[in-house]
Design a protein around this motif. Sequence first.
Motif, PDB file in Angstrom:
ATOM      1  N   THR A 198       0.894  -1.250   0.059  1.00  0.00           N
ATOM      2  CA  THR A 198      -0.087   0.169  -0.146  1.00  0.00           C
ATOM      3  C   THR A 198       0.918   1.304   0.004  1.00  0.00           C
ATOM      4  OG1 THR A 198       0.199   0.099   2.661  1.00  0.00           O
ATOM      5  CG2 THR A 198      -1.914  -1.025   1.440  1.00  0.00           C
ATOM      6  N   VAL A 199       0.389   2.345  -0.506  1.00  0.00           N
ATOM      7  CA  VAL A 199       0.886   3.577  -0.462  1.00  0.00           C
ATOM      8  C   VAL A 199       0.087   4.790   0.125  1.00  0.00           C
ATOM      9  CG1 VAL A 199       1.872   5.522  -1.815  1.00  0.00           C
ATOM     10  CG2 VAL A 199       2.379   3.385  -2.429  1.00  0.00           C
ATOM     11  N   PRO A 200       0.461   5.199   1.285  1.00  0.00           N
ATOM     12  CA  PRO A 200       1.650   4.882   2.155  1.00  0.00           C
ATOM     13  C   PRO A 200       1.707   3.682   2.946  1.00  0.00           C
ATOM     14  CG  PRO A 200       0.098   6.137   3.333  1.00  0.00           C
ATOM     15  CD  PRO A 200      -0.708   6.334   2.037  1.00  0.00           C
ATOM     16  N   GLN A 201       2.554   3.086   3.248  1.00  0.00           N
ATOM     17  CA  GLN A 201       3.000   1.839   3.879  1.00  0.00           C
ATOM     18  C   GLN A 201       2.057   1.701   5.177  1.00  0.00           C
ATOM     19  OE1 GLN A 201       7.011   0.374   3.881  1.00  0.00           O
ATOM     20  NE2 GLN A 201       7.584   2.030   2.625  1.00  0.00           N
ATOM     21  N   THR A 202       1.225   0.720   4.929  1.00  0.00           N
ATOM     22  CA  THR A 202       0.501   0.383   6.270  1.00  0.00           C
ATOM     23  C   THR A 202       0.190  -1.124   6.364  1.00  0.00           C
ATOM     24  OG1 THR A 202      -0.719   2.521   5.678  1.00  0.00           O
ATOM     25  CG2 THR A 202      -1.870   0.974   7.212  1.00  0.00           C
ATOM     26  N   PRO A 203       0.384  -1.650   7.572  1.00  0.00           N
ATOM     27  CA  PRO A 203       0.084  -3.049   7.784  1.00  0.00           C
ATOM     28  C   PRO A 203      -1.473  -3.127   7.739  1.00  0.00           C
ATOM     29  CG  PRO A 203       0.457  -2.036   9.737  1.00  0.00           C
ATOM     30  CD  PRO A 203       0.759  -0.808   8.740  1.00  0.00           C
ATOM     31  N   VAL A 204      -1.695  -4.645   7.476  1.00  0.00           N
ATOM     32  CA  VAL A 204      -2.998  -5.203   7.646  1.00  0.00           C
ATOM     33  C   VAL A 204      -3.693  -5.158   9.071  1.00  0.00           C
ATOM     34  CG1 VAL A 204      -4.764  -7.133   7.111  1.00  0.00           C
ATOM     35  CG2 VAL A 204      -2.937  -6.593   5.489  1.00  0.00           C
ATOM     36  N   LEU A 205      -4.824  -4.305   9.324  1.00  0.00           N
ATOM     37  CA  LEU A 205      -5.574  -4.452  10.422  1.00  0.00           C
ATOM     38  C   LEU A 205      -6.474  -5.667  10.598  1.00  0.00           C
ATOM     39  CD1 LEU A 205      -6.117  -3.136  13.307  1.00  0.00           C
ATOM     40  CD2 LEU A 205      -7.741  -1.596  12.009  1.00  0.00           C
ATOM     41  N   LEU A 206      -6.443  -6.526  11.354  1.00  0.00           N
ATOM     42  CA  LEU A 206      -7.217  -7.650  11.203  1.00  0.00           C
ATOM     43  C   LEU A 206      -8.663  -7.270  12.129  1.00  0.00           C
ATOM     44  CD1 LEU A 206      -4.693 -10.533  12.040  1.00  0.00           C
ATOM     45  CD2 LEU A 206      -5.576  -9.462   9.920  1.00  0.00           C
ATOM     46  N   ALA A 207      -9.429  -8.086  12.150  1.00  0.00           N
ATOM     47  CA  ALA A 207     -11.020  -7.738  12.442  1.00  0.00           C
ATOM     48  C   ALA A 207     -10.974  -7.566  13.880  1.00  0.00           C
ATOM     49  CB  ALA A 207     -11.813  -8.802  11.893  1.00  0.00           C
TER      50      ALA A 207
END
Length: 480
Positions: free
Chosen positions: A415-424
């Motif tokens: 992703t741009v900007p760099q972002t981790p996956v937020l889990l449920a």
Amino acid sequence: MQTHRLFSTAATILGLTCTAARADVYMELGINKRYTQSSGLAVKFDSGELNLYLRDGNIILAPCTSDPQLYFYPPHLFCPLGITGFVAWGDFNRDGVTDANQYWSIDAVVGAQIIAPSFPQECALVSGPPSKLPRPLRVFRDGAVTVFHDLRSPQVIQYNIAVYEMIRRYGSVRQVETIVTTGAVTVAGNLSVTVSGVDFPVPVVVQVPVEVEVDEETGLPIPVYAETWAESMRVAMQANAQISSVYTVGGTENAIVLTELIPNGNDLSLNMQINLGTPPAGGTVAAVVPINSLNTTAGVLISSPAGALKQMNEELVTGRYIFQFPSKQSPTTIPVNLAVTIVPNLDAFNSNPRQKGTGFRFTSGVFSEGYYEMDPRVLNNITWTGNDATNIIPGDQIYFSILNQSESRIEFPPTVPQTPVLLANPAVQNYTLPPGFFDVGDQNILDLRYQRSLGFTRSSFDRSKREFRMNVKFVDSYLG
């Protein structure tokens, strides 16, 4: 075992409470730990810290795509307010890079109301739950911010914002070296950066070309500011094998940051120096070179991670911590006491000697020589255990990402900007990595981060975090 009790009159407590309710005070305390898993049951402690951050006052930015700048400009389509504020000192957005001498589009500013800025010697951790943590603990850094606002009005006001931070580290620490660039280039040419230190018996010199365009209407050169040529310098340094084999090259805007790949103690001789290259770039940059770097985080090498974890567990326990800060009323004689509570949190498998066989660990897949193996051409269901009702609370968040080996960039999600996956939710115990994002032979770092944000008052929060990692190798399997 050390304890310390505070006694305050009811009037003092009431007065501080009422004042704090009107002020924009924010305080967070985190007990942070990082672990790496190398086999099904082997989870090793890497590093940890006690981190306290306090801010009294705030800067509220206006929507603007061109922040920050080194010069004043009026409103335009993508910056409706235009420049309204000037930051004279400090790092108000907590990105690790000074914002001093920069213009910003600012909607509003709230200055410090109850905490006096720039008195770090008056700050202390004065009380906490029974443990081996020494107290009073006075190791605070002053991060005060000074900003002038509103530049559109005839009466520009100086605001001072109080910022204090305390970090107590455990385990090995990677050395960090930072250089803050400055100056504009108006004549095309080269800049150079020289990296020297124990790891570089012969200093490494990297040449960075800087192109300068000419304004078609005025015929004048368009200045290339530090934020732009610093990015070119970061890219060139990343491409240098001698540098990238020992350090990651990062930073944002006008800062260039070297971070040690593997903790190896502190190199006092490590330095970055920016000079004119050959042929030299010209312009106002010529007046500010050479620019030298600063050791922003001293490196520490600990031979026994288990011993560091034992010390951390003995010193940092759950309970109520009370901090003392200088008051604006009288910084050296009247303290302001603020408290925050740390509650039980998630921890790694077998990290608590009293609870053997419990804790967080990854439970899926195959490990080989310390690497977790995945085939990048198929679905990979990554599972874990240890996060349950005994150690997670509503509001906790869990993030999934895969980093490059130097930990300087998130490779997944792209992703741009760099972002981790937020889990449920924080009770989730699996994530399915889709195929096609990596190639056979790639080596990366899988990172699962638990972040707490538990408020106990309007201004104090438990912001502890846990990071669980695996070194990942993408392989050619039968399924692929």
